[in-house]
Design an enzyme around this catalytic site. Sequence first.
Site, PDB file in Angstrom:
ATOM      1  N   ASP A   7      -6.150   8.780   1.918  1.00 38.04           N
ATOM      2  CA  ASP A   7      -5.504   7.493   1.133  1.00 38.04           C
ATOM      3  C   ASP A   7      -4.700   7.062   2.206  1.00 38.04           C
ATOM      4  OD1 ASP A   7      -3.809   6.144  -0.260  1.00 38.04           O
ATOM      5  OD2 ASP A   7      -4.501   7.114  -2.004  1.00 38.04           O
TER       6      ASP A   7
ATOM      7  N   SER B  95      -5.039   1.817  -1.247  1.00 36.71           N
ATOM      8  CA  SER B  95      -5.410   2.781  -2.088  1.00 36.71           C
ATOM      9  C   SER B  95      -5.904   1.863  -3.460  1.00 36.71           C
ATOM     10  CB  SER B  95      -4.429   3.662  -2.466  1.00 36.71           C
ATOM     11  OG  SER B  95      -4.692   4.656  -3.415  1.00 36.71           O
TER      12      SER B  95
END
Length: 362
Positions: free
Chosen positions: A212, A64
């Site tokens: 993510d 991320s």
Amino acid sequence: MFTNGCQNINPKRMKEFKILSIDGGGIRGIIPARFLTDLESYLSREKGEPIKLNEYFDLICGTSTGGIIAIGLGLGMSSSEILNLYEANATKIFGLPYTNFFRLLRQFFLPKHNRNELSKLLRKAFEPFSEDGDTRLGNSKTRLCIPAFNASTGNTVVFKTSHHKDYIRDYQVPSYQVALATSAAPIYFQPYEVNYQRTKTAEKVNLLNMIDGGIFANNPALIGLSEAIALGYSFDKIKILSIGTGTNVLTLPNQRKAIGSGLLGFAIKLIEFMMQSQSSITENMMKIFAQGVHHDKADRFYYQRFQNKFNISDNLKLDSTSTNKIKMLNQKGMHLFDNADKTLLHPFFENKIVPYKPFFEL
């Protein structure tokens, strides 16, 4: 000793394999970016020369926001450049907070934020690291492992540079698209569509609904350890530096007052619960692997973790972008480094790495 390496390196002849791992955490990526910026400055003073972190780590893993940092470092950006990217563009990346009922209502049907500005920022930031500006993962000067999740297939994905003869899938993916895929946090951003054309063959590649990597590897240290073992390194040759993005005090109201546990109130907090708990269990597993169940055995491999704990009053969300919050995050990153035992960091920087040569060229 810093020497030029060749494509095929025999792990048994290598002294060590050093890994930098960076957690996910939205705007809280400022914390590791600041920590690493101060680390670079410290090392530059110690060694009397400018320092690039990708000259000291054999592998960089990031999820991320940590994936954005990892890709930037791998390409050759300084930590201070990455820190400035966050500080100067926080409100562009995450947009403005919901200030009226209609904007709040939009959240039931659409993600909180539009990623257009983030896409532009990353594309521009990564452009200088290729001759034609079309910077791919294969332009990284360091091995990379960047987790994401394919919601169309239900499979985990780890984007990797071509540092093994079997790693042919990912090295041509544009760097900014890898960064957008790993950082497409549910609720906050729409799932990302990776869409590019391979060089030489002109084959078109399309990966739908990438989200993510924090949903399964917010702390990617275990991925780094697994990768080193897969490349043939024994535990005693592995060194891992893991940098977190801070842990919140996450709780729900008591049962009688749990009005905030409905769809809107609970969903966003659930994402933080999930990512933070994954980071914590990985941290514990790493300690067990390194030092045994009670963390009292001799180190099987060298592992150092640096992490902040927030106070309840800090109220730091993944997309907090006020001036005060940005300043607070910067201070926490600075405090984390200032209070770090520098002797624990020295083993990572005694020698530069043997530069890796990818198996497949762009």
